[in-house]
Scaffold this active site. Structure first.
Site, PDB file in Angstrom:
ATOM      1  N   SER A 112     112.985  52.812 -36.637  1.00  0.00           N
ATOM      2  CA  SER A 112     113.641  53.308 -35.435  1.00  0.00           C
ATOM      3  C   SER A 112     114.278  52.164 -34.633  1.00  0.00           C
ATOM      4  CB  SER A 112     112.633  54.116 -34.596  1.00  0.00           C
ATOM      5  OG  SER A 112     113.270  54.872 -33.602  1.00  0.00           O
ATOM      6  N   ASP A 160     115.370  64.384 -39.238  1.00  0.00           N
ATOM      7  CA  ASP A 160     115.091  63.518 -38.085  1.00  0.00           C
ATOM      8  C   ASP A 160     115.926  63.990 -36.893  1.00  0.00           C
ATOM      9  OD1 ASP A 160     114.717  61.435 -36.267  1.00  0.00           O
ATOM     10  OD2 ASP A 160     114.729  59.902 -37.824  1.00  0.00           O
ATOM     11  N   HIS A 192     111.148  62.252 -37.989  1.00  0.00           N
ATOM     12  CA  HIS A 192     111.228  60.838 -37.608  1.00  0.00           C
ATOM     13  C   HIS A 192     109.921  60.130 -37.976  1.00  0.00           C
ATOM     14  CE1 HIS A 192     113.284  57.667 -35.427  1.00  0.00           C
ATOM     15  NE2 HIS A 192     112.234  57.458 -34.658  1.00  0.00           N
TER      16      HIS A 192
END
Length: 213
Positions: A112, A160, A192
């Site tokens: 991320s 995601d 995610h």
């Protein structure tokens, strides 16, 4: 520089590779520790360092961050990242010196926001690392030229809703068009997070890039 707190998995035997793991926003080194341990066991000679983000998360819960998301927009994101990059790059270089590992044998592993920092660090300084494994991330701004000294492997869940897989696909298409060494692995039905499948893909990509298979 003063290095951030980190969890260290020393190489089994002589250190040949340096893996630096950067977590997502609002997370911490403990969350990525299992990933660091997995690569430490899978890659002979891998020293794996799972580092904390530089600053406390300024959101509604604990954890750390590499840059603030407060009132962030697509237009302001590149500047936020640019402000954080020098410290991130300095950290990578300091760890390379400390562990006695060359940039060519350094692997940046991000999740991320940690992927954003890793990708943008290579965009700013091609060859800072030989390889980037970027989970569930994106560029702050797509590159205008291909890295010539760094291979990039993108990994993303197709469901995601935090950072859309479209960002990974756009990065892959741009890098491919520029002639970069890049791959993209996605997994249907995954949000995610890092699954066992994506972890195995990343291990395979790393082994291929490092000439271990």
């Amino acid at each position: 520089m003063t290095l951030p707190a980190m969890i260290e998995f020393p190489a089994q035997g002589t250190t040949e590779y340096l893996f630096i793991f950067a977590h997502g926003v609002g997370s911490n080194k403990e969350d990525l520790a299992p990933l660091g341990e997995a690569f430490n066991q899978a890659i002979p000679g891998a020293c794996c360092l799972v580092v904390d983000g530089f600053d406390p998360f300024d959101g509604p819960f604990g954890g750390r961050q590499w840059f603030s998301l407060q009132n962030i927009t697509e237009e302001s994101r590149p500047q936020r990242v640019d402000e954080a990059l020098p410290r991130f790059i300095e950290m990578v270089e300091a760890l390379q010196v400390r562990e006695g590992v060359s940039p060519e044998h350094t692997i940046l592993v991000g999740f991320s926001q940690g992927t954003i920092m890793s990708l943008e660090a290579i965009k700013a300084q091609d060859g800072l690392a030989g390889l980037v494994l970027g989970f569930s991330g994106r560029y702050a701004e797509l590159p205008e030229q291909a890295p010539t000294k760094t291979s990039i492997h993108l990994l993303h869940g197709e469901d995601d809703d935090v950072i859309l897989v479209d960002h990974a696909r756009a990065a892959y298409e741009r890098l491919t068009s520029l002639g970069a060494k890049v791959t993209l692995d996605t997994e249907p039905g995954v949000a995610h997070r890092i699954t066992q499948y994506l972890l195995q893909c990343s291990a395979n990509r790393a082994a291929e890039s490092l000439g271990l298979v």
